[in-house]
Write an enzyme that holds these catalytic residues in place. Structure first.
Site, PDB file in Angstrom:
ATOM      1  N   LYS A  93       9.529   0.005  13.473  1.00 38.99           N
ATOM      2  CA  LYS A  93      10.061   0.196  12.113  1.00 38.99           C
ATOM      3  C   LYS A  93      11.158   1.268  12.133  1.00 38.99           C
ATOM      4  O   LYS A  93      12.211   1.114  11.522  1.00 38.99           O
ATOM      5  CB  LYS A  93       8.951   0.669  11.171  1.00 38.99           C
ATOM      6  N   LYS A 141       0.843  -1.210   0.000  1.00 36.60           N
ATOM      7  CA  LYS A 141       0.000   0.000   0.000  1.00 36.60           C
ATOM      8  C   LYS A 141       0.875   1.256   0.000  1.00 36.60           C
ATOM      9  O   LYS A 141       0.663   2.163  -0.781  1.00 36.60           O
ATOM     10  CB  LYS A 141      -0.919  -0.012   1.221  1.00 36.60           C
ATOM     11  N   GLU A 162      10.680  -4.406   4.388  1.00 39.17           N
ATOM     12  CA  GLU A 162      10.771  -5.809   3.965  1.00 39.17           C
ATOM     13  C   GLU A 162      10.434  -5.947   2.486  1.00 39.17           C
ATOM     14  O   GLU A 162      11.150  -6.593   1.715  1.00 39.17           O
ATOM     15  CB  GLU A 162       9.789  -6.675   4.773  1.00 39.17           C
ATOM     16  N   HIS A 190      -3.169 -32.212  18.613  1.00 38.54           N
ATOM     17  CA  HIS A 190      -1.992 -32.958  19.084  1.00 38.54           C
ATOM     18  C   HIS A 190      -0.877 -32.025  19.502  1.00 38.54           C
ATOM     19  O   HIS A 190       0.274 -32.452  19.634  1.00 38.54           O
ATOM     20  CB  HIS A 190      -1.541 -33.925  17.985  1.00 38.54           C
ATOM     21  N   GLY A 206      -4.660  -1.851   4.967  1.00 37.94           N
ATOM     22  CA  GLY A 206      -3.899  -3.015   4.524  1.00 37.94           C
ATOM     23  C   GLY A 206      -4.565  -4.336   4.861  1.00 37.94           C
ATOM     24  O   GLY A 206      -4.678  -5.239   4.022  1.00 37.94           O
ATOM     25  N   ARG A 207      -5.051  -4.468   6.085  1.00 39.13           N
ATOM     26  CA  ARG A 207      -5.624  -5.755   6.512  1.00 39.13           C
ATOM     27  C   ARG A 207      -7.025  -5.981   5.957  1.00 39.13           C
ATOM     28  O   ARG A 207      -7.639  -7.015   6.213  1.00 39.13           O
ATOM     29  CB  ARG A 207      -5.612  -5.863   8.039  1.00 39.13           C
ATOM     30  N   GLU A 228      -4.347  -6.029  15.111  1.00 40.23           N
ATOM     31  CA  GLU A 228      -3.934  -4.705  14.627  1.00 40.23           C
ATOM     32  C   GLU A 228      -5.117  -3.730  14.730  1.00 40.23           C
ATOM     33  O   GLU A 228      -4.928  -2.536  14.952  1.00 40.23           O
ATOM     34  CB  GLU A 228      -3.434  -4.798  13.180  1.00 40.23           C
TER      35      GLU A 228
HETATM   36  O1  F6P Z   1       3.282  -2.787   9.832  1.00 43.82           O
HETATM   37  C1  F6P Z   1       1.930  -2.800   9.707  1.00 43.82           C
HETATM   38  C2  F6P Z   1       1.456  -2.541   8.308  1.00 43.82           C
HETATM   39  O2  F6P Z   1       1.348  -1.176   8.091  1.00 43.82           O
HETATM   40  C3  F6P Z   1       0.152  -3.256   8.051  1.00 43.82           C
HETATM   41  O3  F6P Z   1      -0.945  -2.556   8.505  1.00 43.82           O
HETATM   42  C4  F6P Z   1       0.204  -3.473   6.584  1.00 43.82           C
HETATM   43  O4  F6P Z   1      -0.702  -4.443   6.167  1.00 43.82           O
HETATM   44  C5  F6P Z   1       1.649  -3.866   6.405  1.00 43.82           C
HETATM   45  O5  F6P Z   1       2.350  -3.062   7.331  1.00 43.82           O
HETATM   46  C6  F6P Z   1       2.210  -3.720   5.032  1.00 43.82           C
HETATM   47  O6  F6P Z   1       2.127  -2.399   4.586  1.00 43.82           O
HETATM   48  P1  F6P Z   1       2.289  -2.033   3.060  1.00 43.82           P
HETATM   49  O7  F6P Z   1       1.191  -2.704   2.300  1.00 43.82           O
HETATM   50  O8  F6P Z   1       2.196  -0.554   3.004  1.00 43.82           O
HETATM   51  O9  F6P Z   1       3.634  -2.530   2.600  1.00 43.82           O
END
Ligand code: F6P
Length: 540
Positions: free
Chosen positions: A505, A201, A207, A376, A259-260, A345
């Site tokens: 972060k 987003k 990452e 299990h 995002g979620r 979240e």
């Molecule tokens: O770290 C949390 C977050 O902002 C989430 O809410 C989101 O889904 C994820 O990081 C990834 O964010 P992006 O889609 O901006 O890379």
């Protein structure tokens, strides 16, 4: 005292009076299952194996009404800026609304631009699936979705859940910045026939951007065609262009999709590629049907509302700190992780919408795994541990494997058995009788009975359906989304922001130069300094 505070106080009293009550005893009422379960459009939600009775349920309903659920729900769907701390609406429902959907923000239609992107997205998915998008080495056979959090968990979960409908390219998911994740994913893939989707987003998540750059390097080195084999999905389209992509390679979405909550739109591209646009439309239709149910059903028969009431009863009234999600559906193995983000979240907050300390404990710790595997591993604690963990089970009447129907009967039997065992427990007298039948008596039997008996009276709910189709998955996800929203309304918190994740972060970014020896770590605490020394000394 305001109506909401009074409703909470009333519920606390009811919670205290429930101590010592027996769930099993509530079933003396032959009509209990009918009165404490709900059906909507093919889904059954059974919450009869809880300590809820008419009075407690009415009090929970009173709470959500007093908290203003109906006006707040209407404001959500009307595109109001319900995410106040980011000054945004939360209109993810627009992406699943279908042809009749009408959503606007400040009187401005949002559907026209959304539909234009969606048409591009579907055309692209069709072309990839038909082999018309040519990589340097021929038609695309593998797709690698690079994203994290909501840009990974939703599509990864849905692709796994809907495997019986998959007839497109193989989809893989890379989220962790740990190079092992990207390495192991790319090993064995052809850089000339792989499509990379960079899903972010913000298009600045550490990452994702690190993995995207490395994947680009892999593709370039392997002779892939970046112009044909790389696409981006983002709200920050300019950043995607700055990354080196052309406008045709970028699918945008507005920042009012969290995002979620984003699997319904372009972030769902991997799902669309795997199962095809028609099945993806069914997935969306399931979500839209749940939206209609949420908006139009009376609160007492409204599945997300009642599901939230059960959650509030367990977490906020009875104080159970966690809840386990246990789908008896192997293809939903990633659902607990998906719901973990959705719920934790969203509702892991400490202040109200007005910024005041929240009066109740907020989100439960959500965890779980697919049944029967979980039985299990962690079920011992669920049955005999000292903490009560409400369980949320899911089960289909049928699997997709007609030739293995007997497996499915065993799966269903195990699901129902666990819910029954949690409620019934095992009385010491039953254990003694069993031991006697095996010739064990007296002091030895008494000693063993202490270990082998347990009180039961542990609550669970079951979500049952015919089988896990795209439509059903859509219903289930939207059900959980609205359940989270209703809980947030009752708590007076904003479920659509996530400021708590920012500090970690920032600190990670600041630690990189220290790990590389370019900056001193003097300002850090003793523990961080000690760990940096240890790890730097062994970095190789
Ligand atoms: O770290 C949390 C977050 O902002 C989430 O809410 C989101 O889904 C994820 O990081 C990834 O964010 P992006 O889609 O901006 O890379």
């Amino acid at each position: 005292m305001g109506a909401v505070a009074a409703a909470w106080q009333h519920l606390q009293r009811l919670g205290q009076s429930a101590q010592g009550d027996s769930i099993s005893a509530l079933f003396k009422d032959e009509t209990r299952f009918a009165r404490f379960s709900l059906q909507a459009d093919g889904l059954l939600f059974d919450y009869s194996k809880t300590l809820l009775d008419d009075t407690r349920r009415a009090a929970l309903l009173g709470l959500v009404q007093a908290a203003g659920l109906e006006p707040q729900r209407d404001a959500l769907f009307a595109g109001a800026r319900v995410n106040e701390s980011e000054s945004r609406p939360a209109l993810h429902m627009a992406w699943r609304a279908g042809a009749e959907g009408q959503f606007a923000i400040d009187g401005q239609d949002v559907m026209a631009p959304l539909r234009a992107t969606d048409a591009r997205l579907m055309a692209f998915a069709k072309a990839v699936r038909a082999g018309q998008v040519q990589g340097a080495g021929g038609p695309i056979c593998d797709v690698v979705n690079i994203g994290i959090g909501g840009s990974d968990l939703g599509p990864a979960m849905a692709v796994a859940a809907l495997a019986p409908y998959a007839d497109g390219p193989r989809c893989h998911f890379v989220s962790n910045v740990d190079g092992a994740h990207l390495h192991d994913c790319l090993a064995g893939l052809d850089p000339r026939r792989t499509l990379v989707i960079v899903a972010s987003k913000t298009f600045d998540t550490l990452e994702t951007m690190t993995n995207a750059a490395s994947a680009r390097g892999w593709m370039q080195a392997g002779g892939g065609d970046l112009a044909a084999q790389f696409v981006a999905i983002s709200s920050a389209t300019q950043r995607a262009l700055d990354f080196g992509l052309r406008a045709e390679q970028v699918f945008g979405f507005a920042d009012w999709v969290g995002g979620r909550y984003s699997v319904w739109g372009p972030i769902g591209l991997a799902v669309m590629l795997a199962i095809g646009p028609e099945n993806f439309a069914q997935f969306r239709a399931g979500g839209a049907a749940m939206d209609r149910h949420f908006c139009t059903s009376p609160l007492a028969e409204n599945m997300p509302v009642v599901f939230a009431m059960v959650g509030l009863w367990h977490r906020q009234v009875l104080g159970y700190a966690t809840r386990a999600i246990v789908p008896y559906d192997q293809r939903l193995a990633l659902l607990p992780a998906y719901l973990q983000q959705l719920e934790m979240e969203s509702n892991g907050k400490s202040v109200t919408r007005a910024g005041q300390p929240v009066a109740q404990p907020t989100g439960a710790v959500v965890w779980g795994a697919a049944g029967t595997g979980g039985q299990h591993a962690f079920f011992q604690l669920l049955h005999q541990g000292t903490d009560i963990v409400p369980c949320e089970f899911m089960v289909a009447a049928q699997g997709h494997e007609a030739d293995l129907a007997h497996h499915h009967r065993l799966l269903v039997a195990n699901c129902l058995a666990q819910a029954e065992a949690l409620m019934r427990g095992r009385a010491a007298s039953d254990v003694l009788a069993m031991l006697a039948a095996h010739g064990v008596h007296g002091a030895e039997a008494q000693a063993l009975a202490a270990h082998r008996s347990f009180a039961g009276n542990r609550p669970s709910v079951i979500l049952a359906y015919d089988r896990l189709s795209p439509y059903r998955l859509g219903q289930i996800l939207a059900l959980y989304e609205h359940r989270v929203f209703v809980e947030a309304v009752a708590l007076g918190i904003n479920p659509f922001d996530q400021w708590g994740v920012e500090l970690g972060k920032e600190l990670a970014q600041a630690l990189v130069p220290m790990l590389e020896g370019r900056e001193e770590s003097d300002g850090k605490d003793g523990s961080t300094r000690g760990l940096l020394r240890f790890l730097q000394g062994r970095a190789g």
